[in-house]
Design an enzyme around this catalytic site. Sequence first.
Site, PDB file in Angstrom:
ATOM      1  N   HIS A 272     -35.449 -96.471  54.877  1.00 60.19           N
ATOM      2  CA  HIS A 272     -34.807 -95.737  55.963  1.00 60.19           C
ATOM      3  C   HIS A 272     -35.818 -94.878  56.736  1.00 60.19           C
ATOM      4  CE1 HIS A 272     -31.267 -94.157  58.004  1.00 60.19           C
ATOM      5  NE2 HIS A 272     -31.887 -92.997  57.996  1.00 60.19           N
ATOM      6  N   HIS A 309     -29.290 -84.672  53.863  1.00 65.02           N
ATOM      7  CA  HIS A 309     -30.402 -83.824  54.267  1.00 65.02           C
ATOM      8  C   HIS A 309     -29.891 -82.472  54.738  1.00 65.02           C
ATOM      9  CE1 HIS A 309     -29.189 -86.475  57.595  1.00 65.02           C
ATOM     10  NE2 HIS A 309     -29.562 -85.534  58.448  1.00 65.02           N
ATOM     11  N   GLU A 316     -27.858 -80.185  64.367  1.00 69.45           N
ATOM     12  CA  GLU A 316     -27.886 -81.594  64.756  1.00 69.45           C
ATOM     13  C   GLU A 316     -26.568 -81.945  65.437  1.00 69.45           C
ATOM     14  OE1 GLU A 316     -28.951 -84.965  61.903  1.00 69.45           O
ATOM     15  OE2 GLU A 316     -26.813 -85.295  62.314  1.00 69.45           O
ATOM     16  N   HIS A 347     -25.855 -82.256  54.983  1.00 72.99           N
ATOM     17  CA  HIS A 347     -24.906 -83.278  55.404  1.00 72.99           C
ATOM     18  C   HIS A 347     -25.506 -84.663  55.199  1.00 72.99           C
ATOM     19  CE1 HIS A 347     -27.383 -83.175  59.048  1.00 72.99           C
ATOM     20  NE2 HIS A 347     -26.946 -84.399  59.276  1.00 72.99           N
TER      21      HIS A 347
END
Length: 401
Positions: A272, A309, A316, A347
């Site tokens: 990822h 994270h 964000e 989250h």
Amino acid sequence: MAFYRQVGEVPPKRHTQFRRPDGGLYYEELVGEEGFSSDSALLYHRGVPSAIVDARPWELPDQTLTPNAPLVPRHLKLHDLFPGEEHKATDAVTGRRLVLGNGDVRISYAVSSLPSPYYRNATGDECVYVERGSAAVETVFGALEVGQGDYVIIPRTTTHRWVPTGSEPLRTYAIEANSHIAPPKRYLSRYGQFLEHAPYCERDLRGPAEPLLAEGTDVEVYVKHRGSGPGGLAGTVHVLPEHPFDVVGWDGHLYPYAFNIADYEPITGRVHQPPPVHQVFEGANFVICNFVPRKVDYHPLAVPVPYYHSNVDSDEIMFYVDGDYEARKGSGIGKGSISVHPGGHSHGPQPGAVERSLGAEYFDELAVMVDTFRPLDLGEAGTAVDDGKYAWTWSGRGPSA
């Protein structure tokens, strides 16, 4: 901007006499950033660019901000903001509703069908994402034809207006900076050329191709500027003796342009990839990223959805434009949603999303993300369409359970 353009007629040497067919002089105007120390353009006007004949206050759309307190992630449903036929009485400038903001950036949303007034933002650059519909963006530099998926970058103080075209309402997501907005520095050479590792380049950018000349007297221009109102902003309407679209030619590195999200080439890997590989623009204390349809991680044990994270330094903000966003399944988020993941809250994927993603080879998702380095507060529009449930979707129960 990263490269030089010339549109229309300009003299062979800058700051020299340039005469009209009748022998009179054109009026040269330098539009430049950072006090003559950064990008600029030279514009040649038929009339005096400083001339005004009247001025009056303009009451800006509600700029009130409310802290995100208590601190929780939120789901904002933008498509609930303009119900029914409301777009028929709305334009893309005065109709903007403030969703989120801080001292560096404001995020607004509008659904419109009317032409906007002539407008200039004197507080910073604008990046307007066209979610749906199409428009002619008429500017003092010339016109841009824009449509679904276009980012439209409009430098500070550029006089312009939005004119919707076609039968579909124009849906615009406006990211207004208190600074300049540009491609990330790591994509550019020290002289401003896009480098080979950049996910887009000069060929993908569309600037004005010819001058846009118009006639008129006593033309009103709506100006957003610094002031003592909410958010440190104020508005003024300037009345110009002649039409502001009187530029016969210009050249330089500073001008409005459009870039379509479909021309962004995603960077992928065996495992990822973190959000910086999806970055498209940046401003002071914020970045803009986009997540586009792409092949995903190809390590045999890869987990394609994001890992959990903590936003140590950032809020964000994800605007879900299209497709099927795998990591948010089960949360209620869909097309037209915004997720607010504030700094201080860890989250990541919804329960079950990790397992469902295993073995996936492709994600069909389209989203625009803004990460800020100072906390964002809620505007009146954000407060109005907060679903009130999103914070509890990872645990399956809320405070009333």
